[in-house]
Design a protein around this motif. Structure first.
Motif, PDB file in Angstrom:
ATOM      1  N   GLN A  98      86.146  70.294   3.347  1.00 26.86           N
ATOM      2  CA  GLN A  98      85.893  70.453   4.780  1.00 26.86           C
ATOM      3  C   GLN A  98      85.120  71.740   5.064  1.00 26.86           C
ATOM      4  OE1 GLN A  98      89.467  70.534   7.147  1.00 26.86           O
ATOM      5  NE2 GLN A  98      88.420  71.274   8.969  1.00 26.86           N
ATOM      6  N   GLU A 101      81.478  71.380   3.675  1.00 25.61           N
ATOM      7  CA  GLU A 101      80.713  70.402   4.469  1.00 25.61           C
ATOM      8  C   GLU A 101      80.328  70.977   5.829  1.00 25.61           C
ATOM      9  OE1 GLU A 101      82.902  66.767   4.746  1.00 25.61           O
ATOM     10  OE2 GLU A 101      81.947  65.911   2.955  1.00 25.61           O
ATOM     11  N   GLN A 102      81.224  71.690   6.466  1.00 22.99           N
ATOM     12  CA  GLN A 102      80.924  72.285   7.771  1.00 22.99           C
ATOM     13  C   GLN A 102      79.815  73.317   7.663  1.00 22.99           C
ATOM     14  OE1 GLN A 102      84.725  73.754   9.152  1.00 22.99           O
ATOM     15  NE2 GLN A 102      85.318  71.791  10.075  1.00 22.99           N
ATOM     16  N   HIS A 103      79.751  73.987   6.528  1.00 19.49           N
ATOM     17  CA  HIS A 103      78.740  75.026   6.342  1.00 19.49           C
ATOM     18  C   HIS A 103      77.359  74.444   6.078  1.00 19.49           C
ATOM     19  CE1 HIS A 103      77.782  79.284   5.399  1.00 19.49           C
ATOM     20  NE2 HIS A 103      76.843  78.749   4.617  1.00 19.49           N
ATOM     21  N   SER A 105      76.550  70.804   6.076  1.00 17.41           N
ATOM     22  CA  SER A 105      76.272  69.518   6.737  1.00 17.41           C
ATOM     23  C   SER A 105      75.675  68.485   5.777  1.00 17.41           C
ATOM     24  CB  SER A 105      75.330  69.721   7.938  1.00 17.41           C
ATOM     25  OG  SER A 105      75.942  70.556   8.903  1.00 17.41           O
TER      26      SER A 105
END
Length: 303
Positions: A98, A101-103, A105
């Motif tokens: 998570q 992925e947030q960093h 994309s």
């Protein structure tokens, strides 16, 4: 050509590389694993280093199909969580997928490091032609990645293949996990050093033990012959359970070379349950130094 980022997290260092779909490393970086800081901050350092690796290659983000992470277990690969690895103290329930992925994309995959190494050996290593094989690492600990019918066997949480805590011979005493006679307690690099030290009467390394073995120390020879036999027992169990055509062995202990492989091959040829099992090839890994990052990247290509 497609590219992916491989991240191999270990207890002392983190390797990060951009890998193409043929398994070639375009560029690689290694940073220390800092266990003195919170795990979330260390993941932030990993993200920063990934950024630097991407900048060095000049590959646009849209040409990267994903980031694959290999890490020691236990973990929860399906939910992207590193749960409680013994050699990553303080990394408890870290939602690494998570965070990454947030960093960035882009899709992120997490697997046990032995599974990642198995994928690397299948992509460009010793098991390119095999749909049914096991990769076994014999190092500080012992673990395995199992590929059956071309697919990696993950299990419920992604921890399938933890053969190091299969009970082999209770007479060897209590393992750190609480059971008696685990494979890892008998035949890992750590176990070899511990038992060798007890024989010699002072602390010596695994390398020292094997030097004594090759120099003809009789007590050490008896110890190593037991270790080789126990590894043969483990391989036969894997063959009988998963009907493999090949077993690839890596990790520091595999560096002992022919005596290890010849001993295991002879044991398998005699004791595997059926004729095809007795013909299972026992071979060394080809990608020792880079299997972690290549395998982690291969998770993205496999997906």
């Amino acid at each position: 050509m497609q590219h992916a980022i491989g991240v191999d997290i270990g207890g002392t260092k983190v390797a990060i590389a951009i890998v193409d779909e043929a398994g070639n490393i375009l560029t690689e970086s290694v940073i220390p694993t800092d266990l003195s800081i919170p795990a979330i901050k260390m993941v932030g350092k990993i993200n920063n280093e990934i950024e630097q690796v991407i900048k060095r290659t000049g590959i646009p983000m849209e040409q990267l199909i994903g980031i694959g992470i290999g890490a020691p277990g236990p973990l929860d690969s399906k939910n992207g969580i590193i749960t409680s690895p013994p050699n990553l103290s303080g990394w408890i329930d870290v939602p690494i997928t998570q965070i990454v992925e947030q960093h960035f994309s882009i899709p992120v995959s997490l697997e046990n490091d032995a599974n990642a190494a198995a994928m690397a050996e299948r992509l460009i290593g010793a098991a390119q032609e095999n749909d049914n094989f096991a990769y076994i690492t014999v190092s500080t600990g012992i673990g395995a990645g199992i590929v059956a019918e071309g697919k990696l066997l993950r299990g419920l949480k992604g921890n399938a293949g933890d053969i190091g805590h299969t009970v082999v011979d209770p007479s060897f005493g209590k393992c750190t996990c609480g059971q008696y006679g685990c494979l890892e307690w008998i035949a890992s690099g750590t176990a070899i050093a511990r038992q060798g030290s007890a024989i010699i009467g002072k602390d010596i390394s695994t390398k020292d033990v094997f030097n004594l073995y090759f120099n003809g120390n009789k007590e050490i020879i008896r110890l190593i012959e037991k270790v080789f036999r126990v590894l043969g027992v483990a391989c036969v169990s894997v063959i009988n359970t998963f009907d493999t055509e090949k077993i690839v062995i890596g990790g520091g202990v595999s560096k002992v070379g022919d005596p290890l492989f010849q001993s295991i091959q002879a044991y398998v040829s005699e004791f595997a349950l059926n004729e095809t099992g007795r013909q299972t090839e026992i071979v060394p890994a080809k990608l020792e130094q880079s299997s972690g990052v290549i395998g982690a990247a291969a998770l993205c290509f496999a997906r």
